[in-house]
Design a protein around this motif. Structure first.
Motif, PDB file in Angstrom:
ATOM      1  N   CYS A  45     -29.460   1.490   7.683  1.00 33.77           N
ATOM      2  CA  CYS A  45     -29.760   2.680   6.882  1.00 33.77           C
ATOM      3  C   CYS A  45     -28.950   3.887   7.335  1.00 33.77           C
ATOM      4  O   CYS A  45     -29.446   5.011   7.393  1.00 33.77           O
ATOM      5  CB  CYS A  45     -31.249   3.012   6.907  1.00 33.77           C
ATOM      6  N   THR A  46     -27.684   3.659   7.666  1.00 31.16           N
ATOM      7  CA  THR A  46     -26.835   4.753   8.111  1.00 31.16           C
ATOM      8  C   THR A  46     -26.324   5.542   6.920  1.00 31.16           C
ATOM      9  O   THR A  46     -26.031   4.993   5.865  1.00 31.16           O
ATOM     10  CB  THR A  46     -25.646   4.231   8.939  1.00 31.16           C
ATOM     11  N   LEU A  47     -26.224   6.829   7.092  1.00 30.84           N
ATOM     12  CA  LEU A  47     -25.775   7.740   6.049  1.00 30.84           C
ATOM     13  C   LEU A  47     -24.269   7.927   6.171  1.00 30.84           C
ATOM     14  O   LEU A  47     -23.762   8.364   7.201  1.00 30.84           O
ATOM     15  CB  LEU A  47     -26.487   9.084   6.174  1.00 30.84           C
ATOM     16  N   THR A  48     -23.532   7.560   5.121  1.00 30.37           N
ATOM     17  CA  THR A  48     -22.089   7.747   5.067  1.00 30.37           C
ATOM     18  C   THR A  48     -21.790   8.588   3.830  1.00 30.37           C
ATOM     19  O   THR A  48     -21.857   8.090   2.710  1.00 30.37           O
ATOM     20  CB  THR A  48     -21.357   6.385   4.977  1.00 30.37           C
ATOM     21  N   GLY A  49     -21.514   9.839   4.041  1.00 27.25           N
ATOM     22  CA  GLY A  49     -21.352  10.762   2.919  1.00 27.25           C
ATOM     23  C   GLY A  49     -22.697  10.968   2.250  1.00 27.25           C
ATOM     24  O   GLY A  49     -23.637  11.466   2.862  1.00 27.25           O
ATOM     25  N   SER A  50     -22.805  10.547   1.002  1.00 29.55           N
ATOM     26  CA  SER A  50     -24.086  10.661   0.294  1.00 29.55           C
ATOM     27  C   SER A  50     -24.685   9.286   0.008  1.00 29.55           C
ATOM     28  O   SER A  50     -25.590   9.151  -0.814  1.00 29.55           O
ATOM     29  CB  SER A  50     -23.889  11.425  -1.016  1.00 29.55           C
ATOM     30  N   VAL A  51     -24.182   8.243   0.693  1.00 28.90           N
ATOM     31  CA  VAL A  51     -24.639   6.871   0.481  1.00 28.90           C
ATOM     32  C   VAL A  51     -25.364   6.376   1.723  1.00 28.90           C
ATOM     33  O   VAL A  51     -24.880   6.528   2.843  1.00 28.90           O
ATOM     34  CB  VAL A  51     -23.441   5.938   0.165  1.00 28.90           C
ATOM     35  N   VAL A  52     -26.539   5.773   1.519  1.00 26.83           N
ATOM     36  CA  VAL A  52     -27.303   5.184   2.623  1.00 26.83           C
ATOM     37  C   VAL A  52     -27.036   3.688   2.633  1.00 26.83           C
ATOM     38  O   VAL A  52     -27.183   3.012   1.613  1.00 26.83           O
ATOM     39  CB  VAL A  52     -28.819   5.452   2.466  1.00 26.83           C
ATOM     40  N   GLY A  53     -26.622   3.154   3.790  1.00 22.71           N
ATOM     41  CA  GLY A  53     -26.301   1.739   3.912  1.00 22.71           C
ATOM     42  C   GLY A  53     -27.534   0.854   3.984  1.00 22.71           C
ATOM     43  O   GLY A  53     -28.666   1.334   4.099  1.00 22.71           O
ATOM     44  N   ASN A  54     -27.313  -0.458   3.910  1.00 21.41           N
ATOM     45  CA  ASN A  54     -28.398  -1.435   3.994  1.00 21.41           C
ATOM     46  C   ASN A  54     -29.034  -1.427   5.376  1.00 21.41           C
ATOM     47  O   ASN A  54     -28.408  -1.048   6.362  1.00 21.41           O
ATOM     48  CB  ASN A  54     -27.870  -2.838   3.699  1.00 21.41           C
ATOM     49  N   GLY A  55     -30.280  -1.865   5.446  1.00 19.19           N
ATOM     50  CA  GLY A  55     -30.971  -1.938   6.718  1.00 19.19           C
ATOM     51  C   GLY A  55     -32.373  -2.478   6.557  1.00 19.19           C
ATOM     52  O   GLY A  55     -32.700  -3.111   5.544  1.00 19.19           O
ATOM     53  N   PHE A  56     -33.206  -2.217   7.549  1.00 21.34           N
ATOM     54  CA  PHE A  56     -34.598  -2.653   7.536  1.00 21.34           C
ATOM     55  C   PHE A  56     -35.496  -1.466   7.840  1.00 21.34           C
ATOM     56  O   PHE A  56     -35.221  -0.689   8.749  1.00 21.34           O
ATOM     57  CB  PHE A  56     -34.830  -3.759   8.577  1.00 21.34           C
ATOM     58  N   VAL A  57     -36.565  -1.342   7.057  1.00 23.26           N
ATOM     59  CA  VAL A  57     -37.514  -0.252   7.239  1.00 23.26           C
ATOM     60  C   VAL A  57     -38.926  -0.830   7.374  1.00 23.26           C
ATOM     61  O   VAL A  57     -39.206  -1.922   6.901  1.00 23.26           O
ATOM     62  CB  VAL A  57     -37.463   0.753   6.063  1.00 23.26           C
ATOM     63  N   TYR A  58     -39.778  -0.075   8.021  1.00 24.50           N
ATOM     64  CA  TYR A  58     -41.176  -0.460   8.192  1.00 24.50           C
ATOM     65  C   TYR A  58     -42.026   0.557   7.448  1.00 24.50           C
ATOM     66  O   TYR A  58     -42.029   1.740   7.788  1.00 24.50           O
ATOM     67  CB  TYR A  58     -41.533  -0.483   9.682  1.00 24.50           C
ATOM     68  N   ILE A  59     -42.711   0.090   6.393  1.00 26.49           N
ATOM     69  CA  ILE A  59     -43.516   0.983   5.563  1.00 26.49           C
ATOM     70  C   ILE A  59     -44.869   0.337   5.302  1.00 26.49           C
ATOM     71  O   ILE A  59     -44.938  -0.804   4.841  1.00 26.49           O
ATOM     72  CB  ILE A  59     -42.822   1.276   4.216  1.00 26.49           C
ATOM     73  N   ASN A  60     -45.939   1.069   5.593  1.00 27.06           N
ATOM     74  CA  ASN A  60     -47.311   0.615   5.333  1.00 27.06           C
ATOM     75  C   ASN A  60     -47.597  -0.792   5.856  1.00 27.06           C
ATOM     76  O   ASN A  60     -48.146  -1.635   5.157  1.00 27.06           O
ATOM     77  CB  ASN A  60     -47.629   0.680   3.837  1.00 27.06           C
ATOM     78  N   GLY A  61     -47.177  -1.066   7.079  1.00 27.40           N
ATOM     79  CA  GLY A  61     -47.502  -2.345   7.718  1.00 27.40           C
ATOM     80  C   GLY A  61     -46.613  -3.506   7.340  1.00 27.40           C
ATOM     81  O   GLY A  61     -46.919  -4.653   7.675  1.00 27.40           O
ATOM     82  N   GLU A  62     -45.507  -3.263   6.644  1.00 29.74           N
ATOM     83  CA  GLU A  62     -44.604  -4.350   6.246  1.00 29.74           C
ATOM     84  C   GLU A  62     -43.171  -4.033   6.625  1.00 29.74           C
ATOM     85  O   GLU A  62     -42.702  -2.900   6.458  1.00 29.74           O
ATOM     86  CB  GLU A  62     -44.657  -4.578   4.737  1.00 29.74           C
ATOM     87  N   LEU A  63     -42.472  -5.035   7.119  1.00 27.28           N
ATOM     88  CA  LEU A  63     -41.049  -4.926   7.375  1.00 27.28           C
ATOM     89  C   LEU A  63     -40.322  -5.265   6.086  1.00 27.28           C
ATOM     90  O   LEU A  63     -40.492  -6.342   5.524  1.00 27.28           O
ATOM     91  CB  LEU A  63     -40.625  -5.883   8.491  1.00 27.28           C
ATOM     92  N   LEU A  64     -39.505  -4.328   5.585  1.00 31.74           N
ATOM     93  CA  LEU A  64     -38.852  -4.490   4.291  1.00 31.74           C
ATOM     94  C   LEU A  64     -37.347  -4.397   4.425  1.00 31.74           C
ATOM     95  O   LEU A  64     -36.831  -3.634   5.249  1.00 31.74           O
ATOM     96  CB  LEU A  64     -39.348  -3.412   3.313  1.00 31.74           C
ATOM     97  N   ASP A  65     -36.639  -5.165   3.601  1.00 30.14           N
ATOM     98  CA  ASP A  65     -35.188  -5.120   3.527  1.00 30.14           C
ATOM     99  C   ASP A  65     -34.812  -3.946   2.636  1.00 30.14           C
ATOM    100  O   ASP A  65     -35.257  -3.853   1.486  1.00 30.14           O
ATOM    101  CB  ASP A  65     -34.698  -6.443   2.931  1.00 30.14           C
ATOM    102  N   PHE A  66     -34.000  -3.028   3.146  1.00 31.38           N
ATOM    103  CA  PHE A  66     -33.584  -1.850   2.386  1.00 31.38           C
ATOM    104  C   PHE A  66     -32.164  -2.063   1.898  1.00 31.38           C
ATOM    105  O   PHE A  66     -31.261  -2.307   2.682  1.00 31.38           O
ATOM    106  CB  PHE A  66     -33.670  -0.591   3.252  1.00 31.38           C
ATOM    107  N   LYS A  67     -31.974  -2.008   0.595  1.00 26.97           N
ATOM    108  CA  LYS A  67     -30.639  -2.177   0.002  1.00 26.97           C
ATOM    109  C   LYS A  67     -30.267  -0.932  -0.757  1.00 26.97           C
ATOM    110  O   LYS A  67     -31.039  -0.399  -1.475  1.00 26.97           O
ATOM    111  CB  LYS A  67     -30.625  -3.379  -0.936  1.00 26.97           C
TER     112      LYS A  67
END
Length: 67
Positions: A45-67
């Motif tokens: 989830c790195t920020l490059t300019g105004s674009v956020v890259g892919n990564g993994f986030v933890y929200i409300n008790g779940e590990l989610l793939d962020f695209k």
């Protein structure tokens, strides 16, 4: 078990035991995400300019793939 080789000559036996191992691993990932706190970036989830890259986030008790 740290890894599973899914590509094998002659096929790969998919049974309830293997599915249970995968489910257990997934629940462990969710438990470890709780250590970081709710609404956390686990990796990527790195920020490059105004674009956020892919990564993994933890929200409300779940590990989610962020695209």
């Amino acid at each position: 078990m740290n890894s599973t080789n899914f590509i094998q000559t002659g096929g790969w036996p998919l049974d309830a035991e293997r599915l249970q191992e995968m489910q257990t691993a997934y629940s462990i990932f969710n438990s470890l995400g709780a250590l970081a706190g709710n609404f956390s970036i686990i990796s990527g989830c790195t920020l490059t300019g105004s674009v956020v890259g892919n990564g993994f986030v933890y929200i409300n008790g779940e590990l989610l793939d962020f695209k």
